[in-house]
Each structure stands twice: as C-alpha cells, then as structure tokens.
Design a protein around this motif. Structure first.
Motif, short mmCIF file in Angstrom:
data_model
loop_
_atom_site.label_atom_id
_atom_site.label_comp_id
_atom_site.label_asym_id
_atom_site.label_seq_id
_atom_site.Cartn_x
_atom_site.Cartn_y
_atom_site.Cartn_z
N ALA A 269 4.72 -133.58 -77.51
CA ALA A 269 5.44 -132.33 -77.72
C ALA A 269 5.66 -131.97 -79.19
O ALA A 269 5.40 -130.83 -79.59
CB ALA A 269 6.78 -132.35 -76.97
N GLY A 270 6.17 -132.88 -79.99
CA GLY A 270 6.49 -132.55 -81.38
C GLY A 270 5.32 -131.97 -82.17
O GLY A 270 5.39 -130.83 -82.65
N PRO A 271 4.24 -132.73 -82.29
CA PRO A 271 3.10 -132.20 -83.02
C PRO A 271 2.49 -130.95 -82.37
O PRO A 271 2.03 -130.05 -83.06
CB PRO A 271 2.09 -133.36 -83.00
CG PRO A 271 2.90 -134.58 -82.75
CD PRO A 271 4.07 -134.13 -81.94
N ALA A 272 2.51 -130.90 -81.04
CA ALA A 272 1.93 -129.74 -80.33
C ALA A 272 2.71 -128.46 -80.63
O ALA A 272 2.12 -127.40 -80.84
CB ALA A 272 1.90 -130.00 -78.83
N ILE A 273 4.03 -128.56 -80.67
CA ILE A 273 4.86 -127.39 -80.96
C ILE A 273 4.63 -126.93 -82.39
O ILE A 273 4.43 -125.74 -82.66
CB ILE A 273 6.35 -127.70 -80.70
CG1 ILE A 273 6.58 -127.92 -79.21
CG2 ILE A 273 7.24 -126.56 -81.23
CD1 ILE A 273 7.92 -128.57 -78.88
N ALA A 274 4.63 -127.86 -83.34
CA ALA A 274 4.40 -127.51 -84.75
C ALA A 274 3.03 -126.88 -84.94
O ALA A 274 2.89 -125.87 -85.65
CB ALA A 274 4.55 -128.75 -85.63
N LYS A 275 2.02 -127.44 -84.29
CA LYS A 275 0.66 -126.91 -84.39
C LYS A 275 0.56 -125.50 -83.79
O LYS A 275 -0.04 -124.60 -84.37
CB LYS A 275 -0.32 -127.84 -83.70
CG LYS A 275 -1.76 -127.43 -83.79
CD LYS A 275 -2.67 -128.44 -83.09
CE LYS A 275 -4.11 -127.99 -83.12
NZ LYS A 275 -4.99 -128.94 -82.41
N ALA A 276 1.17 -125.31 -82.62
CA ALA A 276 1.15 -124.00 -81.97
C ALA A 276 1.87 -122.95 -82.80
O ALA A 276 1.44 -121.80 -82.88
CB ALA A 276 1.77 -124.09 -80.57
N ALA A 277 2.97 -123.34 -83.42
CA ALA A 277 3.74 -122.40 -84.24
C ALA A 277 2.92 -121.92 -85.43
O ALA A 277 2.88 -120.72 -85.73
CB ALA A 277 5.03 -123.06 -84.72
N LYS A 278 2.25 -122.84 -86.08
CA LYS A 278 1.43 -122.47 -87.24
C LYS A 278 0.19 -121.70 -86.81
O LYS A 278 -0.11 -120.64 -87.35
CB LYS A 278 1.03 -123.73 -88.01
CG LYS A 278 0.23 -123.42 -89.26
CD LYS A 278 -0.12 -124.68 -90.03
CE LYS A 278 -0.89 -124.33 -91.29
NZ LYS A 278 -1.22 -125.52 -92.07
N GLY A 279 -0.52 -122.22 -85.82
CA GLY A 279 -1.76 -121.61 -85.36
C GLY A 279 -1.56 -120.23 -84.75
O GLY A 279 -2.41 -119.36 -84.87
#
Length: 140
Positions: A90-100
């Motif tokens: 979840a953590g990295p996925a949320i950060a990646k989705a927010a930026k992308g």
C-alpha cells in the motif's frame, strides 16, 4: 484539483473520506476524487491454486468490501468519484499513484499505532509520507 483518497475499509479511512468530502464541499469547483484501494498480493502458491480468474475475483471482492462505506458516503454527498484498485504494498503504491496521476493531494487515515508498533509493523501512512512528492493529509 485532484484528490486521491486511500481506502482500506477501516474506520480511519472512513474518517479520511469524511475529511475529503468536507474539503470538496468547501471548494468553489468540485475536485476530481479518486478512491484507491491497495490490496496485498497473494503468495504465489495461493495465487496458483486460485488461478488467474480466481485471483482477480479475490482482489475485486476485497476492493468492493473496502470501498462499500466510502462509495455510500460520496454518493450521499453527491460527489462524483472514480475508483482504482492496485495489487501491491500500500505505501509505495499510494505514493506512486499520487505522483503518476498528477494528484494535488492524498487524503488517508491513520490507525494511530504507538511509535513502537509502527516501527515493528510498519505504517502505511509513514511510508506514504516518506515516499510521496504530493502533499498528504493524514486523518485520525
């Protein structure tokens, strides 16, 4: 404005939805709202037993369960939203989705664990805060 709301079906994520609704209502122009659920990947052996379709169905059912109250709250508030399901940590996925996704804000709940519990178990909120290039609103 684009707001990513991280959902896990918990009381904390319900509070995040309520906060996002408050923010949206305060804005002159309604923001673009995206509900995101990151489901933990299955162990390879379990995924192999379930097969491709069974694994897809498993993650979709988890997603639907986690989204149920968030969907209801946003529909009741008459706010348009879309949904995103990611199978990943979840953590990295949320950060990646927010930026992308070029979001302006991430809104998420925190379970409020003690510092020791967070250090031992890891905290999704802490991971998002440390990895996100997008502002993050943590709701407790």
């Amino acid at each position: 404005m684009k707001i990513l709301i991280a959902i896990d079906g918990s009381k904390a994520s319900g509070l995040a939805v309520k906060s996002a609704i408050g923010l949206a209502k305060a804005m002159g122009k309604p923001p673009t709202l995206v509900l995101m659920h990151a489901d933990v990947p299955l162990m390879r052996r379990v995924a192999a037993e379930l097969g491709t379709e069974g694994t897809r169905r498993y993650h979709q059912e988890n997603h639907d369960h986690a989204m149920k109250s968030a969907r209801t709250a946003l529909k009741r508030a008459k706010l348009a939203f879309s949904e995103k399901l990611v199978v990943d940590d979840a953590g990295p996925a949320i950060a990646k989705a927010a930026k992308g996704g070029k979001f302006d804000l991430v809104v998420m709940g925190s379970h409020g664990r003690t510092a020791l519990a967070s250090a031992l178990l890891g905290s999704v909120a802490a991971k998002v805060l440390s990895q996100s290039t997008v502002p993050v609103l943590i709701v407790r």
